[in-house]
Scaffold this active site. Structure first.
Site, PDB file in Angstrom:
ATOM      1  CD  GLU A   1      -4.212   1.410  -4.297  1.00  0.00           C
ATOM      2  OE1 GLU A   1      -4.642   0.981  -3.194  1.00  0.00           O
ATOM      3  OE2 GLU A   1      -3.032   1.309  -4.637  1.00  0.00           O
TER       4      GLU A   1
ATOM      5  CB  CYS B   1     -11.078   2.170   0.977  1.00  0.00           C
ATOM      6  SG  CYS B   1      -9.675   3.298   0.790  1.00  0.00           S
TER       7      CYS B   1
END
Length: 550
Positions: free
Chosen positions: A286, A321
């Site tokens: 991720e 993010c």
């Protein structure tokens, strides 16, 4: 990843202190710039200061640290090997596979979050100065919801899926059985240190695995909290927390895991993937990337601006993010958008945002310096149209907007991960599609428009981990949607049922009786058998009857 740095004060060249900084798994020696980076040193063992009086003393100190580093690395390798051995014994005994064990661990985590909410909020504030409401909404509540969903749906998730079989295997039945992978490693990151530690762990436990969690040392308060709290609530024979920095993480990565789940930067993601490749260990990465937000001119400007501000500066000061990393709009609309963003920023954080208690601070001095360098670039500094204020002592940077920064500037080629937002302009809003497609695939992409055709075209044209139309960030809160990247932004996904799947193997199982025998599959092969085989495959009833009678 973090290692420890010896910073040399230019005013006193041989007085230096050992501290943490955000760098990769490598050695960098740069005396001209007053920096020496050591790998393999844990944060706790590096909290010391030395005053040296000569270059020879400096070299001697480095040599002593190198010896300690090597010993520490060897020691941690042995500890990591022993750890995974113990966990594999536990897993092979079948303890983690039972429905009751999984449910008990999930309920215990939920109980921990309820009982220790104040401690969790305090740790998040200590690490990032996160406002309580933000910490509750984006970290605590999400973890609790993940636990509740897993408890509610676990029986369904664990139930084998019946599937159809083919005529060639008649009579038969088949099913797909989800089974745990084994012993898995979760390496979390610092920006949402509670959520991004426990959310994957919840999926791993629900799937029936033994788990090692390595929290981020860049968020030391939360890391310490997890290390202290989890053993009080969960089964430590199957679920462990390992604190540390580079040497500890390196030692863990050297082991043979059944899966590694890593959240962080693409640079360190490559290191993780390289280590995993030695054992053919599957990975979920991720990562991140530069998430674009395209704004059409037909939107409700106030709502669009509010949602962009919330997703950028209201989510950990842009240290997220999936926060918008840059905005694209038309030249004719840019100034209107900037005015609206400025107005909403004042509504959110007041006229003096550096003093606002509703916005997180930058995580550490390294990231503050990194962001300041992006702002101070000669080609970017004169493009600032909103904000730009900073307070290095408090690690705070005001929400900052830049207009039409040159495309080759670092701020347009690095993931910003902070409160800076460039706005780029195009002639036509659809021109933004090619701009986005020319860059690495982002973790998230956003479009604000009322044009239904434009929405469809955006979804069709733009490849990203996830897409949200007319909002930002909220797509990751929808439990029925997977969360993960594509290309440079990562591989694999999790969230809700997808977390269970991420840590499960889908085992194919075929059941047959001893009936339904056909000689066509066995030697000796004859023309008659071949003709009958073709008739069976094509379900040619007349051919089957004719060949069977021959």
């Amino acid at each position: 990843m973090v290692t420890n740095c010896l910073y040399i004060n230019p005013a006193a060249p041989f007085a230096f202190s050992c501290r943490s900084n955000y760098v990769g798994l490598h050695r960098e020696t740069n005396f001209l710039h007053g920096r020496y980076v050591l790998t393999g040193k844990s944060q706790s063992s590096a909290r010391r200061s030395w005053r040296l009086c000569s270059p020879n003393s400096l070299v001697a100190a480095f040599s002593a640290v190198k010896i300690e580093e090597d010993e520490s690395a060897s020691d941690w390798h042995n500890k990591a090997a022993a750890l995974i051995k113990d966990l594999r014994v536990c897993f092979n005994a079948g303890k983690t596979k039972s429905f009751d064990w999984r449910i008990s661990q999930l309920k215990s985590i939920e109980k921990m979050v309820d009982e220790k909410e104040k401690d969790i909020l305090a740790a998040l504030h200590q690490d990032l100065a996160k406002p309580e409401q933000e910490s509750f909404l984006y970290e605590i509540l999400h973890v609790k919801n993940s636990c509740k969903l897993a408890v509610k749906e676990l029986n369904n998730w664990m139930t084998p899926e019946r599937v159809k079989t083919s005529f060639t295997t008649y009579p038969s039945s088949a099913e797909i059985v989800p089974e745990p992978l084994g012993v898995v490693l979760v390496i979390s990151t610092w920006n949402y240190p509670f959520l991004l530690s426990l959310d994957p762990v919840i999926g791993a436990i629900a799937a029936g695995n033994a788990v090692v969690l390595k929290p981020s040392e860049i968020a030391p308060a939360t890391s310490s909290l997890l290390a202290n709290l989890l053993p009080e609530y969960v089964d430590s024979s199957a679920i462990r927390v390992i604190e540390g920095a580079v040497s500890e993480t390196t030692a863990l990565l050297e082991q043979n895991w059944d899966k590694i789940f890593y959240t962080g930067s693409a640079r360190v993601g490559r290191i993780v993937m390289s280590a995993a490749a030695k054992h053919l260990t599957p990975v979920v990465l991720e990562l991140g990337g530069k998430c674009p937000a395209v704004v059409d001119s037909d939107v409700d400007l106030q709502i669009a601006a509010r949602r962009i501000v919330a997703g950028k500066w209201g989510c950990n000061s842009g240290q997220t993010c999936v926060s918008p990393d840059y905005v694209i709009t038309t030249k004719a609309f840019a100034l209107k958008l900037i005015d609206s963003l400025r107005s909403e920023l004042i509504n959110f954080f007041g006229d003096t945002p550096l003093e606002s208690k509703d916005m997180s601070r930058i995580v550490n001095s390294y990231h503050f310096s990194r962001l300041a360098k992006l702002m101070d670039d000669d080609r970017a500094s004169d493009k600032i149209v909103v904000g730009g204020q900073r307070n290095e002592h408090q690690l705070r940077i005001a929400p900052t907007i830049l207009l039409n920064v040159p495309e080759d500037c670092p701020i347009m080629n690095e993931e910003i991960f902070g409160p800076l937002l460039p706005i780029q302009t195009v002639e036509n809003v659809k021109d933004s599609f090619e701009y986005i497609k020319s860059r690495p695939k982002p973790l998230a992409a956003y479009l604000f428009t009322n044009n239904e055709t434009l929405k469809k075209d955006f979804v069709d044209a733009v490849s990203a981990g996830g897409v949200a139309i007319n909002d930002t960030v909220l797509q990751v809160t929808v439990e029925s949607l997977p969360f993960g990247g594509v290309g440079e932004s990562g591989m694999g996904s999790y969230n809700g049922k997808f977390s269970f799947d991420a840590f499960s193997h889908k085992k194919a199982v075929l059941y047959r009786s001893f009936g339904g025998e056909s000689s066509t599959r066995y030697p000796p092969y004859t023309p008659a058998k071949f003709r009958l085989l073709k008739a069976l495959i094509n379900f040619d009833i007349l051919g089957i009857l004719f060949q069977s009678s021959v």
